[in-house]
Write an enzyme that holds these catalytic residues in place. Sequence first.
Site, PDB file in Angstrom:
ATOM      1  N   LEU A 159      -7.914   0.254  -1.645  1.00  0.00           N
ATOM      2  CA  LEU A 159      -8.544  -0.241  -0.360  1.00  0.00           C
ATOM      3  C   LEU A 159      -9.676  -0.978  -0.639  1.00  0.00           C
ATOM      4  O   LEU A 159     -10.578  -0.372  -0.904  1.00  0.00           O
ATOM      5  CB  LEU A 159      -8.494   0.834   0.691  1.00  0.00           C
ATOM      6  CG  LEU A 159      -7.325   1.464   1.328  1.00  0.00           C
ATOM      7  CD1 LEU A 159      -7.504   2.718   2.413  1.00  0.00           C
ATOM      8  CD2 LEU A 159      -6.454   0.484   2.088  1.00  0.00           C
ATOM      9  N   GLN A 213      -6.338  -5.736  -9.297  1.00  0.00           N
ATOM     10  CA  GLN A 213      -5.986  -6.582  -8.428  1.00  0.00           C
ATOM     11  C   GLN A 213      -6.942  -7.745  -8.529  1.00  0.00           C
ATOM     12  O   GLN A 213      -8.191  -7.688  -8.736  1.00  0.00           O
ATOM     13  CB  GLN A 213      -5.965  -5.825  -7.221  1.00  0.00           C
ATOM     14  CG  GLN A 213      -4.926  -5.061  -6.697  1.00  0.00           C
ATOM     15  CD  GLN A 213      -4.662  -4.908  -5.351  1.00  0.00           C
ATOM     16  OE1 GLN A 213      -5.986  -4.910  -4.790  1.00  0.00           O
ATOM     17  NE2 GLN A 213      -3.765  -4.206  -4.910  1.00  0.00           N
ATOM     18  N   CYS A 242      -3.474  -8.840   1.572  1.00  0.00           N
ATOM     19  CA  CYS A 242      -5.007  -8.683   2.089  1.00  0.00           C
ATOM     20  C   CYS A 242      -5.100  -9.594   3.155  1.00  0.00           C
ATOM     21  O   CYS A 242      -5.074 -10.703   3.174  1.00  0.00           O
ATOM     22  CB  CYS A 242      -6.044  -9.281   0.712  1.00  0.00           C
ATOM     23  SG  CYS A 242      -7.557  -9.048   1.267  1.00  0.00           S
ATOM     24  N   LYS A 281       2.106  -7.263  -4.091  1.00  0.00           N
ATOM     25  CA  LYS A 281       2.141  -6.880  -2.870  1.00  0.00           C
ATOM     26  C   LYS A 281       2.239  -7.657  -1.859  1.00  0.00           C
ATOM     27  O   LYS A 281       1.390  -8.660  -1.625  1.00  0.00           O
ATOM     28  CB  LYS A 281       0.881  -5.905  -2.486  1.00  0.00           C
ATOM     29  CG  LYS A 281       0.828  -4.488  -3.383  1.00  0.00           C
ATOM     30  CD  LYS A 281      -0.328  -3.764  -2.894  1.00  0.00           C
ATOM     31  CE  LYS A 281      -0.561  -2.297  -3.663  1.00  0.00           C
ATOM     32  NZ  LYS A 281      -0.989  -2.714  -5.018  1.00  0.00           N
TER      33      LYS A 281
END
Length: 312
Positions: A159, A213, A242, A281
Amino acid sequence: CPFLQDVGAYVTAKPPDLGCSCVLFETFNRCAYNVTCRFAGAHLGDGYWNIVNADLGKQWEGRPLVRNNLSKGLQHQLHKKKFSFRKAEEYLRSLAMPRSNEEGGNPKAAPLQGPVPAEDEGGGPIQAAGPVTDEDMAELRSCEKKKLETQGKLYSAPLTTVVWHLPFQRRCKSSGADVTCGEMSVCTNLLRGQSSEWALLKRHHTEDVFGVQGAFPDTMAKCAELLNQTIAVDFVDIPVGCPIDLVYKKGGGCALMTRSNKFEQIVRGMNAVLDVPLTVKIWTGMQEKINMAHEIIPRMREWGASMVMVLG
């Protein structure tokens, strides 16, 4: 020099120790903080010399505790723009060359062509020390890349903007996580050699399966090639889920779900320069009750993504 030179005076003036044992000294062969350690009494000998436990140090020989550190040499290369991005630049050049097709010749993300012969600083071709050079090698096919085995494993997904760094990743690992991933890093900062951004890529030796990432589209192919050559990583992830304004307003993150051409170019480009799996993602959709993940996922297989994770 304006700093204190007398070690004895420094030790006398510093605050008292916080305890009688130093975890670094007890775990490894020595404490790197020496007299500045707040537990220095546990590992300082006569004359305030740092004690080294040679027997304990043998257990750690050849075992780097933390990998993926930014070396001064690499940082200098990035600052001077001397790092070679041969594969990424070759792919980016291919995007500027339109290919004709049945629909009327729209520009598409062309596959990589044969490798461009490398040149030395004098402009001539690099002389091979043996029978072949890296430029003579065939590119890895998707089926030849290392497989990312995640079935039945617990993935500790990162996160951004919360406490997510190396110590926290170690806590996740010790609590049962099988796969860990670094916090989203900004590619432009990585390419500049920014130390604070490279800190997000650090990997502890206990992390068996580790990924990173990256954000921002225009530089991701170059950044992927940089990471592929310089750090130990098992996969690279594109966080197209995001929602942070800083990323979204520049066309990265979840904004890529509505920019299919740019999205395709990024996935194809990164896959072309990586020797490890590329994962993505995504959200179920950009608007409430309007799902689009089912339309994007089949196309991403063709683009080269090894795994897609959907955030509901």
